[in-house]
Scaffold this active site. Structure first.
Site, mmCIF file in Angstrom:
data_model
loop_
_atom_site.group_PDB
_atom_site.id
_atom_site.type_symbol
_atom_site.label_atom_id
_atom_site.label_comp_id
_atom_site.label_asym_id
_atom_site.label_seq_id
_atom_site.Cartn_x
_atom_site.Cartn_y
_atom_site.Cartn_z
ATOM 1 N N ASP A 1 -8.251 -2.886 1.018
ATOM 2 C CA ASP A 1 -9.390 -1.978 0.923
ATOM 3 C C ASP A 1 -9.620 -1.452 -0.483
ATOM 4 O O ASP A 1 -8.752 -1.501 -1.350
ATOM 5 C CB ASP A 1 -9.174 -0.773 1.842
ATOM 6 C CG ASP A 1 -8.111 0.185 1.292
ATOM 7 O OD1 ASP A 1 -7.042 -0.304 0.871
ATOM 8 O OD2 ASP A 1 -8.361 1.399 1.255
ATOM 9 N N LYS B 1 -2.172 -0.658 6.520
ATOM 10 C CA LYS B 1 -3.202 -1.334 7.286
ATOM 11 C C LYS B 1 -3.489 -2.712 6.693
ATOM 12 O O LYS B 1 -4.000 -3.593 7.357
ATOM 13 C CB LYS B 1 -4.509 -0.505 7.253
ATOM 14 C CG LYS B 1 -4.421 0.846 7.900
ATOM 15 C CD LYS B 1 -5.784 1.541 7.762
ATOM 16 C CE LYS B 1 -5.734 2.949 8.302
ATOM 17 N NZ LYS B 1 -6.978 3.689 7.963
ATOM 18 N N GLY B 2 -3.182 -2.859 5.413
ATOM 19 C CA GLY B 2 -3.680 -3.997 4.633
ATOM 20 C C GLY B 2 -3.328 -5.374 5.161
ATOM 21 O O GLY B 2 -4.064 -6.330 4.943
ATOM 22 N N GLU C 1 3.336 -8.487 4.508
ATOM 23 C CA GLU C 1 2.626 -7.575 3.595
ATOM 24 C C GLU C 1 1.347 -8.235 3.097
ATOM 25 O O GLU C 1 1.254 -9.461 3.047
ATOM 26 C CB GLU C 1 3.526 -7.283 2.374
ATOM 27 C CG GLU C 1 4.060 -5.880 2.275
ATOM 28 C CD GLU C 1 3.031 -4.784 2.021
ATOM 29 O OE1 GLU C 1 1.852 -4.918 2.390
ATOM 30 O OE2 GLU C 1 3.442 -3.758 1.471
ATOM 31 N N ASP C 2 0.389 -7.419 2.709
ATOM 32 C CA ASP C 2 -0.833 -7.962 2.101
ATOM 33 C C ASP C 2 -0.595 -8.351 0.650
ATOM 34 O O ASP C 2 -0.961 -9.437 0.207
ATOM 35 C CB ASP C 2 -1.996 -6.960 2.219
ATOM 36 C CG ASP C 2 -1.655 -5.563 1.702
ATOM 37 O OD1 ASP C 2 -0.490 -5.311 1.302
ATOM 38 O OD2 ASP C 2 -2.558 -4.707 1.697
ATOM 39 N N ASP D 1 3.003 -5.609 -5.443
ATOM 40 C CA ASP D 1 2.576 -5.214 -6.788
ATOM 41 C C ASP D 1 3.837 -4.819 -7.560
ATOM 42 O O ASP D 1 4.513 -5.672 -8.132
ATOM 43 C CB ASP D 1 1.571 -4.074 -6.601
ATOM 44 C CG ASP D 1 0.949 -3.581 -7.879
ATOM 45 O OD1 ASP D 1 -0.284 -3.592 -7.972
ATOM 46 O OD2 ASP D 1 1.677 -3.150 -8.782
ATOM 47 N N PHE E 1 -7.407 -5.499 -9.445
ATOM 48 C CA PHE E 1 -7.401 -4.756 -8.185
ATOM 49 C C PHE E 1 -8.249 -5.545 -7.210
ATOM 50 O O PHE E 1 -9.441 -5.748 -7.434
ATOM 51 C CB PHE E 1 -7.964 -3.342 -8.361
ATOM 52 C CG PHE E 1 -7.853 -2.545 -7.096
ATOM 53 C CD1 PHE E 1 -6.662 -1.914 -6.767
ATOM 54 C CD2 PHE E 1 -8.920 -2.463 -6.211
ATOM 55 C CE1 PHE E 1 -6.546 -1.203 -5.570
ATOM 56 C CE2 PHE E 1 -8.810 -1.762 -5.022
ATOM 57 C CZ PHE E 1 -7.618 -1.127 -4.715
ATOM 58 N N VAL E 2 -7.624 -6.051 -6.166
ATOM 59 C CA VAL E 2 -8.333 -6.957 -5.259
ATOM 60 C C VAL E 2 -8.630 -6.281 -3.917
ATOM 61 O O VAL E 2 -7.932 -5.352 -3.506
ATOM 62 C CB VAL E 2 -7.529 -8.259 -5.024
ATOM 63 C CG1 VAL E 2 -7.522 -9.113 -6.278
ATOM 64 C CG2 VAL E 2 -6.098 -7.978 -4.562
ATOM 65 N N LYS F 1 1.511 -9.974 -7.415
ATOM 66 C CA LYS F 1 1.210 -9.792 -8.850
ATOM 67 C C LYS F 1 2.540 -9.836 -9.576
ATOM 68 O O LYS F 1 3.153 -8.788 -9.824
ATOM 69 C CB LYS F 1 0.535 -8.444 -9.076
ATOM 70 C CG LYS F 1 -0.827 -8.299 -8.451
ATOM 71 C CD LYS F 1 -1.394 -6.914 -8.754
ATOM 72 C CE LYS F 1 -2.702 -6.680 -8.050
ATOM 73 N NZ LYS F 1 -3.148 -5.274 -8.128
ATOM 74 N N ARG G 1 -12.339 -3.900 3.811
ATOM 75 C CA ARG G 1 -11.208 -4.629 4.406
ATOM 76 C C ARG G 1 -11.654 -5.853 5.194
ATOM 77 O O ARG G 1 -10.914 -6.810 5.337
ATOM 78 C CB ARG G 1 -10.459 -3.741 5.411
ATOM 79 C CG ARG G 1 -9.585 -2.698 4.822
ATOM 80 C CD ARG G 1 -8.739 -2.076 5.941
ATOM 81 N NE ARG G 1 -8.277 -0.757 5.578
ATOM 82 C CZ ARG G 1 -7.230 -0.512 4.790
ATOM 83 N NH1 ARG G 1 -6.547 -1.497 4.291
ATOM 84 N NH2 ARG G 1 -6.870 0.719 4.508
HETATM 85 P P1 5GP Z 1 3.883 -1.918 -4.336
HETATM 86 O O1 5GP Z 1 4.790 -0.963 -3.632
HETATM 87 O O2 5GP Z 1 4.354 -3.349 -4.321
HETATM 88 O O3 5GP Z 1 3.584 -1.434 -5.759
HETATM 89 O O4 5GP Z 1 2.483 -1.801 -3.665
HETATM 90 C C1 5GP Z 1 2.138 -2.403 -2.499
HETATM 91 C C2 5GP Z 1 0.932 -1.734 -1.885
HETATM 92 O O5 5GP Z 1 0.008 -1.233 -2.881
HETATM 93 C C3 5GP Z 1 0.157 -2.766 -1.102
HETATM 94 O O6 5GP Z 1 0.620 -2.862 0.228
HETATM 95 C C4 5GP Z 1 -1.263 -2.220 -1.188
HETATM 96 O O7 5GP Z 1 -1.466 -1.263 -0.176
HETATM 97 C C5 5GP Z 1 -1.328 -1.512 -2.527
HETATM 98 N N1 5GP Z 1 -1.930 -2.377 -3.572
HETATM 99 C C6 5GP Z 1 -1.306 -2.905 -4.649
HETATM 100 N N2 5GP Z 1 -2.152 -3.659 -5.385
HETATM 101 C C7 5GP Z 1 -3.351 -3.616 -4.733
HETATM 102 C C8 5GP Z 1 -4.645 -4.221 -4.993
HETATM 103 O O8 5GP Z 1 -4.896 -4.951 -5.958
HETATM 104 N N3 5GP Z 1 -5.626 -3.952 -4.078
HETATM 105 C C9 5GP Z 1 -5.437 -3.150 -2.995
HETATM 106 N N4 5GP Z 1 -6.474 -2.967 -2.179
HETATM 107 N N5 5GP Z 1 -4.234 -2.578 -2.721
HETATM 108 C C10 5GP Z 1 -3.208 -2.805 -3.589
#
Ligand code: 5GP
Length: 174
Positions: free
Chosen positions: A160, A44-45, A100-101, A104, A153-154, A132, A166
């Site tokens: 969210d 959803k992000g 993507e939002d 990470d 953590f944002v 990040k 959100r």
């Molecule tokens: P990745 O697979 O790159 O580790 O994670 C991506 C997903 O993790 C993002 O689409 C998001 O949903 C969640 N996520 C990672 N870091 C954050 C953060 O700082 N805040 C929030 N709200 N979601 C995060």
């Protein structure tokens, strides 16, 4: 109800986000000039980022949606995503921009890139509002990055905290 807004600090304000989104849209327009583009919004992000980005892109775009769960019930990523919802499976010979939002570990984007390759997309690029970089575990290219941020953590602007916050117009952290 817990007042979460009280302890929030602003990392990136609304104006900064809007300015950067316009710049990213201009770059995307230049790269996809004269090509049809499918924007794949990762729910959803990414919904607010994706809407603002799409409004500023002048090229001809279709907008599709996917919802994935990266971690299942585990707290540590398994590196596998499960698809919860997808508005189309038709990516054959399409130019796709994954929106993507936040990236990470990069595992979600890595899996989505593999999925689109399997589905026969001809070109796939990635736009993420936030990155990040120090947390990245996968060697992936993010073509359009809004902001590189430290490991907070944002929340806000689509992101969210336990399903809440959100709709905030800025990116904040506690
Ligand atoms: P990745 O697979 O790159 O580790 O994670 C991506 C997903 O993790 C993002 O689409 C998001 O949903 C969640 N996520 C990672 N870091 C954050 C953060 O700082 N805040 C929030 N709200 N979601 C995060």
């Amino acid at each position: 109800m817990e007042n979460l807004n009280g302890s929030l600090k602003i990392l990136i304000d609304h104006e900064q986000i809007q300015k950067r989104v316009t710049e990213l849209a201009t770059a995307i327009d230049q790269d996809f000039k004269d090509k049809d583009l499918v924007i794949l919004c990762v729910l959803k992000g990414a919904f607010i980022f994706c809407a603002d980005l799409a409004k500023n892109i002048k090229s001809n775009v279709d907008i599709e949606f996917i919802s994935v769960s990266s971690y299942g019930n585990e707290t540590v990523s398994s590196g596998k995503i499960s698809i919860l919802f997808e508005s189309t499976q038709d990516f054959k010979n399409k130019n796709v921009l994954i929106v993507e939002d936040i990236v990470d570990s990069g595992l979600t984007i890595h899996s989505l890139l593999e999925l689109l390759q399997k589905r026969g997309a001809s070109e796939v690029k990635v736009a993420s509002l936030l990155l990040k970089r120090e947390k990245l575990k996968k060697n992936i290219v993010i073509d359009y990055i809004g902001f590189e941020i430290p490991d907070h953590f944002v929340i806000g602007y689509g992101l969210d905290y336990q399903g809440r916050l959100r709709s905030l117009p800025f990116i904040g952290y506690f």
